[in-house]
Design a protein around this motif. Structure first.
Motif, PDB file in Angstrom:
ATOM      1  N   LEU A 120      -0.545  -1.164  -5.915  1.00  0.00           N
ATOM      2  CA  LEU A 120      -1.898  -1.537  -6.341  1.00  0.00           C
ATOM      3  C   LEU A 120      -2.078  -1.374  -7.853  1.00  0.00           C
ATOM      4  O   LEU A 120      -2.715  -2.205  -8.506  1.00  0.00           O
ATOM      5  CB  LEU A 120      -2.895  -0.644  -5.586  1.00  0.00           C
ATOM      6  CG  LEU A 120      -4.365  -0.963  -5.759  1.00  0.00           C
ATOM      7  CD1 LEU A 120      -4.688  -2.361  -5.235  1.00  0.00           C
ATOM      8  CD2 LEU A 120      -5.214   0.092  -5.051  1.00  0.00           C
ATOM      9  N   ASP A 159     -11.757  -1.200   2.592  1.00  0.00           N
ATOM     10  CA  ASP A 159     -10.855  -0.514   1.665  1.00  0.00           C
ATOM     11  C   ASP A 159      -9.399  -0.856   1.923  1.00  0.00           C
ATOM     12  O   ASP A 159      -8.502  -0.093   1.562  1.00  0.00           O
ATOM     13  CB  ASP A 159     -11.070   1.001   1.736  1.00  0.00           C
ATOM     14  CG  ASP A 159     -12.149   1.425   0.761  1.00  0.00           C
ATOM     15  OD1 ASP A 159     -12.122   0.906  -0.385  1.00  0.00           O
ATOM     16  OD2 ASP A 159     -13.025   2.212   1.149  1.00  0.00           O
ATOM     17  N   GLN A 210      -8.281  -6.014  -0.167  1.00  0.00           N
ATOM     18  CA  GLN A 210      -9.625  -5.833  -0.737  1.00  0.00           C
ATOM     19  C   GLN A 210      -9.549  -5.046  -2.041  1.00  0.00           C
ATOM     20  O   GLN A 210     -10.200  -5.387  -3.039  1.00  0.00           O
ATOM     21  CB  GLN A 210     -10.529  -5.101   0.274  1.00  0.00           C
ATOM     22  CG  GLN A 210     -10.987  -5.968   1.449  1.00  0.00           C
ATOM     23  CD  GLN A 210      -9.940  -6.125   2.544  1.00  0.00           C
ATOM     24  OE1 GLN A 210      -8.788  -5.687   2.424  1.00  0.00           O
ATOM     25  NE2 GLN A 210     -10.323  -6.748   3.650  1.00  0.00           N
ATOM     26  N   ARG A 211      -8.732  -3.989  -2.052  1.00  0.00           N
ATOM     27  CA  ARG A 211      -8.615  -3.195  -3.281  1.00  0.00           C
ATOM     28  C   ARG A 211      -7.899  -3.995  -4.372  1.00  0.00           C
ATOM     29  O   ARG A 211      -8.255  -3.924  -5.549  1.00  0.00           O
ATOM     30  CB  ARG A 211      -7.892  -1.868  -2.998  1.00  0.00           C
ATOM     31  CG  ARG A 211      -8.821  -0.878  -2.290  1.00  0.00           C
ATOM     32  CD  ARG A 211      -8.194   0.500  -2.206  1.00  0.00           C
ATOM     33  NE  ARG A 211      -7.161   0.526  -1.189  1.00  0.00           N
ATOM     34  CZ  ARG A 211      -6.145   1.388  -1.155  1.00  0.00           C
ATOM     35  NH1 ARG A 211      -6.019   2.307  -2.099  1.00  0.00           N
ATOM     36  NH2 ARG A 211      -5.267   1.347  -0.181  1.00  0.00           N
ATOM     37  N   GLU A 247       0.814  -1.222   0.000  1.00  0.00           N
ATOM     38  CA  GLU A 247       0.000   0.000   0.000  1.00  0.00           C
ATOM     39  C   GLU A 247       0.845   1.270   0.000  1.00  0.00           C
ATOM     40  O   GLU A 247       0.361   2.337  -0.347  1.00  0.00           O
ATOM     41  CB  GLU A 247      -0.894  -0.027   1.262  1.00  0.00           C
ATOM     42  CG  GLU A 247      -1.985   1.003   1.298  1.00  0.00           C
ATOM     43  CD  GLU A 247      -2.993   0.722   2.430  1.00  0.00           C
ATOM     44  OE1 GLU A 247      -2.626   0.072   3.428  1.00  0.00           O
ATOM     45  OE2 GLU A 247      -4.137   1.172   2.287  1.00  0.00           O
ATOM     46  N   ARG A 296     -10.312  -6.416  -6.051  1.00  0.00           N
ATOM     47  CA  ARG A 296     -11.194  -5.747  -7.021  1.00  0.00           C
ATOM     48  C   ARG A 296     -10.432  -5.390  -8.294  1.00  0.00           C
ATOM     49  O   ARG A 296     -10.925  -5.591  -9.415  1.00  0.00           O
ATOM     50  CB  ARG A 296     -11.826  -4.496  -6.388  1.00  0.00           C
ATOM     51  CG  ARG A 296     -12.813  -4.843  -5.253  1.00  0.00           C
ATOM     52  CD  ARG A 296     -13.683  -3.656  -4.849  1.00  0.00           C
ATOM     53  NE  ARG A 296     -12.953  -2.643  -4.090  1.00  0.00           N
ATOM     54  CZ  ARG A 296     -12.916  -2.602  -2.742  1.00  0.00           C
ATOM     55  NH1 ARG A 296     -13.582  -3.496  -2.011  1.00  0.00           N
ATOM     56  NH2 ARG A 296     -12.227  -1.663  -2.119  1.00  0.00           N
ATOM     57  N   GLU A 297      -9.209  -4.911  -8.110  1.00  0.00           N
ATOM     58  CA  GLU A 297      -8.354  -4.537  -9.252  1.00  0.00           C
ATOM     59  C   GLU A 297      -8.068  -5.765 -10.139  1.00  0.00           C
ATOM     60  O   GLU A 297      -8.191  -5.713 -11.366  1.00  0.00           O
ATOM     61  CB  GLU A 297      -7.041  -3.981  -8.686  1.00  0.00           C
ATOM     62  CG  GLU A 297      -6.094  -3.393  -9.693  1.00  0.00           C
ATOM     63  CD  GLU A 297      -6.635  -2.120 -10.331  1.00  0.00           C
ATOM     64  OE1 GLU A 297      -7.392  -1.375  -9.663  1.00  0.00           O
ATOM     65  OE2 GLU A 297      -6.305  -1.900 -11.514  1.00  0.00           O
TER      66      GLU A 297
END
Ligand code: PBG
Ligand code: ZN
Length: 327
Positions: free
Chosen positions: A60, A98, A102-103, A41, A106-107
């Motif tokens: 990310l 978030d 989790q991000r 991150e 989704r990515e």
């Protein structure tokens, strides 16, 4: 003196490539692999992991690219590890909607819907003390950790994960996660259990990569003693009873006997984790020109399959898939 008349001559079936290919018992293909990915991150550009040449922590923004690359090589899945910006005592960042994993889920699913996305389900990258759960004094509190594992697994499920992979060696972790997922209506989401995971020196380079070295003590009160094999069967049977869908043995190379003995008692698919220290040793020797990296890697992967693994989690996955696709 005449030589004996040999009835049995195994060399007859090794005479040329055609007959060797006809009697070959084991094979490997890119579809056997799961590629581990570290998503950090705190960075905006990939940062190489010094102790694992060829492996980087990625931002990310690179997750989609890696997912597509993996899929294009014929590797069906990735397992994600998150390195969060903030850590705390419980590792609550791991169940933040978030959060970094989790991000990343989704990515990955947005950029490469056909990729099968797995998440390592544990707390050591999220806790400020680096242990795999909540502390009670200097001990990891098993049952308090189970409640948090349910939150983490459900949060990954809500983000769109395909499979969760609890790695913390908490007692009852499979039953707890199964119950958590089922009551949140994720009844079809499978669990790959790090069922038989040893307290191993071979995890050293990973802990640099994932920033998850315990700040005190070690993991010997929850991970297994490398001396034990009957206990491995016990751990495997418990996880089967608790509803695991896939069982993992970890590490790989020093535990080939364990892969085989667990395989012999279960009809569940089995995975092996070819861990960071195993990877680092091969890369170091290859860099010195002391071994033929390609042949050693492919032989090792074949060994895992022969020992009974159906799936192989490996940092070599991209290279191995390229070599296999070139053949
Ligand atoms: C987290 C976890 C670890 C690995 C996978 N998940 C490290 C550990 O238990 O310390 C190790 C992977 C590797 O060495 O490649 N519980
Ligand atoms: Zn952990």
């Amino acid at each position: 003196m005449s030589l004996p008349d040999l009835i049995h001559r195994p060399r007859r079936l090794r005479k040329n490539p055609a007959i060797r290919s006809m009697v070959r018992e084991t094979s490997i293909s890119p579809s056997d692999f799961i590629y581990p990915v570290f998503v950090d991150e705190t960075i905006t550009k990939a940062v190489p992991v010094k102790t694992m040449p060829g492996v980087s922590r990625i931002p990310l923004s690179d997750v989609g690219k890696i997912a597509k690359e993996t899929a294009s090589l014929g590797i069906p899945g990735m397992i994600l590890f998150g390195i969060p910006a903030e850590k705390n005592a419980t590792g609550s960042g791991s169940w933040d909607a978030d959060g970094i994993v989790q991000r990343a889920i989704r990515e990955a699913k947005n950029s490469s819907p056909e990729s099968y996305i797995i998440a390592d389900t544990c707390f050591c990258e999220y806790t400020d003390h680096g242990h795999c759960g909540v502390l009670d004094g200097h001990e990891v509190d098993n049952d308090a950790t189970l409640a948090n594992l349910q939150k983490q697994a459900v949060s990954y499920a809500e983000a769109g994960i395909d499979m969760v992979a609890p790695s913390g060696m908490m007692d009852g972790m499979i039953a707890a996660i199964r119950r958590g997922l089922d009551s949140a209506e994720f009844k079809d989401l499978p669990i790959m259990s790090y069922a038989v995971k040893y307290a191993s020196a071979y995890f050293g380079p990973f802990r640099d990569a994932a920033d998850s070295t315990p700040s005190f003590g070690d993991r010997a009160s929850y991970q297994m003693d490398p001396a034990n094999s009957r206990e491995a069967l016990r751990e495997a049977i418990l996880d089967i009873d608790e509803g695991a869908d896939i069982l993992m043995v970890k590490p790989g190379l020093a535990y080939m006997d364990i892969i085989r003995s667990v395989k012999d008692i279960t009809d569940l698919p089995m995975a092996v984790y070819n861990v960071s220290g195993e990877y680092a040793m091969v890369k170091a020797a290859a860099e010195k020109g002391w071994i033929d990296e390609k042949r050693v890697v492919l032989e090792t992967m074949l060994g895992f399959k022969r020992a009974g693994a159906d799936l192989i989690l490996s940092y070599h996955a991209l290279d191995a898939a390229r070599w296999l696709n070139d053949n």
